[in-house]
Enzyme design. Structure first.
Site, PDB file in Angstrom:
ATOM      1  N   GLU A  62       0.880  -1.164   0.000  1.00  0.00           N
ATOM      2  CA  GLU A  62       0.000   0.000   0.000  1.00  0.00           C
ATOM      3  C   GLU A  62       0.921   1.218   0.000  1.00  0.00           C
ATOM      4  O   GLU A  62       1.833   1.306   0.832  1.00  0.00           O
ATOM      5  CB  GLU A  62      -0.882   0.007   1.248  1.00  0.00           C
ATOM      6  CG  GLU A  62      -1.859   1.156   1.192  1.00  0.00           C
ATOM      7  CD  GLU A  62      -2.758   1.284   2.405  1.00  0.00           C
ATOM      8  OE1 GLU A  62      -2.693   0.444   3.308  1.00  0.00           O
ATOM      9  OE2 GLU A  62      -3.525   2.263   2.417  1.00  0.00           O
ATOM     10  N   ARG A  90       5.924 -12.915   9.559  1.00  0.00           N
ATOM     11  CA  ARG A  90       6.518 -11.626   9.213  1.00  0.00           C
ATOM     12  C   ARG A  90       7.882 -11.494   9.888  1.00  0.00           C
ATOM     13  O   ARG A  90       8.175 -12.175  10.869  1.00  0.00           O
ATOM     14  CB  ARG A  90       5.599 -10.474   9.603  1.00  0.00           C
ATOM     15  CG  ARG A  90       5.364 -10.314  11.083  1.00  0.00           C
ATOM     16  CD  ARG A  90       4.274  -9.291  11.379  1.00  0.00           C
ATOM     17  NE  ARG A  90       4.694  -7.946  11.074  1.00  0.00           N
ATOM     18  CZ  ARG A  90       4.134  -7.174  10.129  1.00  0.00           C
ATOM     19  NH1 ARG A  90       3.132  -7.613   9.422  1.00  0.00           N
ATOM     20  NH2 ARG A  90       4.563  -5.963   9.935  1.00  0.00           N
ATOM     21  N   LYS A 148       5.129   0.919   9.093  1.00  0.00           N
ATOM     22  CA  LYS A 148       5.160   2.205   8.389  1.00  0.00           C
ATOM     23  C   LYS A 148       4.598   3.326   9.251  1.00  0.00           C
ATOM     24  O   LYS A 148       5.093   4.446   9.217  1.00  0.00           O
ATOM     25  CB  LYS A 148       4.355   2.102   7.076  1.00  0.00           C
ATOM     26  CG  LYS A 148       5.142   1.455   5.961  1.00  0.00           C
ATOM     27  CD  LYS A 148       4.318   1.375   4.700  1.00  0.00           C
ATOM     28  CE  LYS A 148       3.318   0.240   4.773  1.00  0.00           C
ATOM     29  NZ  LYS A 148       2.633  -0.022   3.509  1.00  0.00           N
TER      30      LYS A 148
END
Ligand code: ATP
Ligand code: MG
Length: 554
Positions: free
Chosen positions: A33, A259, A269
């Site tokens: 994104e 992850r 982020k």
């Protein structure tokens, strides 16, 4: 391909799918994104998706999952492409955008409504939460759930036309309010958001949710293996439900992996953005950040980052990786590949009293101790030199193997010298050391058989150049800065950046190209700054020290 080791469990799955004929070609995608810069966690996902496609002769798309215009921007769209390429990967075909499929998503939403699989719901956020139930209690059906198809179609069209306010209505899938999987309790497919989008401008005022969009994006692009992180495991039944209920052109499958979490680091982020916005660091590419652009500016190489991703492997569990592993990967790469050079960070003048002021000897030094193919360079040797202030003591124990008054030391790549006296400065500190050279000691021990105590680096005071050097250290002094109750903003290491404005470098270093890596002998690995370095005003960033000083016990 180095980035995909066979021990990676997804590698085995794909090999089986190809062998059984379930798929004839592997198509993966990296779907960021564009709401921030990429970080080291994304590097793992990039190496995985592009690496698997490469390993099996398939394709990997770069697709912006840009369904949430509020936090996205073209700056991030550009930086993400630059970072993927810098890491050494190239996507298949054009850059793709989820937003390019908005009309298709809408048509499919209409299809679901027509089939009785979706409805417009008027509950506000608080009511919706109440109706949703909890992990232990089933939810309740919305009063809007049995709306006739025709009324739903009309309301959806009017949502799209901008007739209703943000948050006043949503489109929901009609699945099962009693499902033990909360994601199947009539999940939201569309929200009203009267916001312009960086790609589609003001064309839309309703935007699809991640869950509605993602699998359909995969299906449109013919993705065979849609790889995401473990937190989406519980979304997989919804991913599959939507594919089953829509006339999609292909049937991708979702696979989850653990992850990457790194100690002493934050990889989110949102949190990285907060460090940038609040001025704790100097932009998204600050060398202290674990962003790809930050690591790049710090002097990390794409090869080292790829090797690190390979080392940590791909599993189905979330663990915390020791940041020392990343640092090890960088050191290993630079030890093998970075040319050596000399830089004095805390200059102390040494005057060689037996050496004429107008004389310069040009010495040659190999650029690498074991790789002759990296060539050599010339170093000016003159009467006035700089050594590091830490490399001199007026008196010292035997353990101090550097320059001591009345004793000898070897100058790296040059001769042996002996310190005779010191000149004190006004501040009471040693301002200058006066010394003399020992004859015929370039590459040889002194004729009298006395071995020098050690080897120190140096730079000619008259033939060298001034440089600015930035010494970086870890941004957090706590190993889990954002775990549990920890406030990562309060755990920032106050000494993560030290500026040295008058370091002294050998002249060949001024000619370094921006982003060229070096080992400054006895100091560590450094890189010529990507933006600020020039021959007239050299600037170097410390990538990493020669050894891990954080894990050294007392
Ligand atoms: P963040 O929490 O930092 O915003 P994200 O997952 O929201 O990360 P996306 O832009 O959605 O960021 O991620 C693009 C891809 O990168 C996704 O497939 C995601 O799973 C993957 N990814 C993100 N963070 C990590 C991580 N720490 N380790 C491995 N993969 C990651
Ligand atoms: Mg995200």
């Amino acid at each position: 391909m180095e980035s995909t080791s066979p021990s990676n469990f997804l590698h085995a799955i794909i090999a089986r799918d190809l062998a059984s004929g379930r798929v004839s070609e592997v198509v993966t995608r990296f779907p960021p994104e564009p709401n921030g810069y990429l970080h080291v966690g994304h590097a793992k996902s990039i190496c995985l998706n592009f690496g698997l496609a490469q390993a099996f002769g398939g394709r990997c798309n770069l697709r912006f999952d840009d369904t949430n215009p509020g936090k996205e921007s073209p700056e991030y769209v550009a930086s993400i492409q630059e970072d993927v390429r810098w890491l050494g990967f190239e996507w298949s075909g054009p850059v793709r955008y989820a937003s390019a499929y908005f009309q298709q998503f809408y048509d499919w939403a209409v299809h679901l409504v027509e089939q009785g699989h979706a409805y417009v719901c008027d509950l506000d956020a608080e009511q919706a939460r109440e109706y949703r139930g909890t992990l232990t209690q089933p939810g309740r059906n919305s009063p809007c759930r049995e709306r006739p198809v025709r009324e739903n179609l009309d309301l959806l069209a009017r949502m799209k036309a901008g007739e209703f306010d943000d948050g006043s209505r949503v489109l929901r899938a009609k699945i099962d309010m009693a499902s033990p999987n909360m994601n199947l309790r009539d999940p939201i497919l569309y929200r009203i958001r009267k916001l312009a989008h960086h790609q589609t401008g003001s064309d839309w005022c309703i935007y699809p949710t991640y869950d509605f969009a993602h699998g359909q994006e995969d299906a449109i692009e013919g993705i065979t293996h849609s790889i995401c992180t473990l937190e989406f495991e519980d979304h997989r039944p919804l991913y599959d439900w939507l594919l089953e209920h829509l006339p999609v052109p292909s049937r991708p499958r979702q696979y989850e992996f653990g992850r990457l979490n790194l100690n002493y680091t934050v990889t989110s982020k949102r949190k990285l953005g907060q460090l940038v916005d609040e001025g704790v660091v100097d932009g998204w590419d600050d060398p202290r950040l674990p962003t790809i652009s930050g690591m790049r500016r710090r002097g990390f190489t794409p090869r080292a980052i790829r090797r690190f991703c390979d080392m940590i492997g791909v599993t189905r569990s979330d663990g915390v990786v020791d940041v020392a592993m990343l640092e090890h990967a960088i050191r290993d790469d630079l030890n093998e590949n970075a040319p050596r050079a000399m830089c004095v960070l805390r200059p102390l003048k040494v005057v060689l009293t037996d050496y004429p002021a107008d004389r310069t000897d040009w010495l040659t030094a190999p650029n690498h101790p074991t790789r002759a193919e990296l060539g050599q360079r010339t170093l000016p040797f003159t009467r006035e030199l700089y050594i590091d202030a830490d490399d001199f003591r007026e008196a010292a124990s035997k353990k101090f193997k550097r320059l001591v008054l009345g004793k000898r030391v070897r100058l790296r790549n040059a001769c042996v010298i002996e310190a005779d006296e010191v000149v004190m400065g006004g501040d009471g500190a040693v301002a200058e050391v006066r010394a003399h050279t020992i004859a015929d000691t370039i590459g040889k021990d002194p004729a009298d058989g006395s071995k020098p105590r050690g080897v120190i680096h140096w730079v000619s005071a008259t033939g060298g150049r001034r440089a600015r050097v930035r010494l970086y250290d870890r941004l957090f002094h706590h190993q889990a800065p954002d775990r549990g109750e920890n406030d990562f903003m309060a755990l920032v290491n106050p000494d993560s950046l030290q500026l040295v404005s008058d370091a002294w470098i050998e002249p060949s270093l001024a000619e370094a190209l921006p982003e060229q890596n070096f080992q400054f002998e006895r100091e560590g690995y450094f890189v010529a700054d990507r933006y600020e370095h020039s021959a007239e005003a050299p600037v170097f960033n410390r990538t990493i020290g020669l050894r891990d000083t954080w894990n050294d016990g007392p």
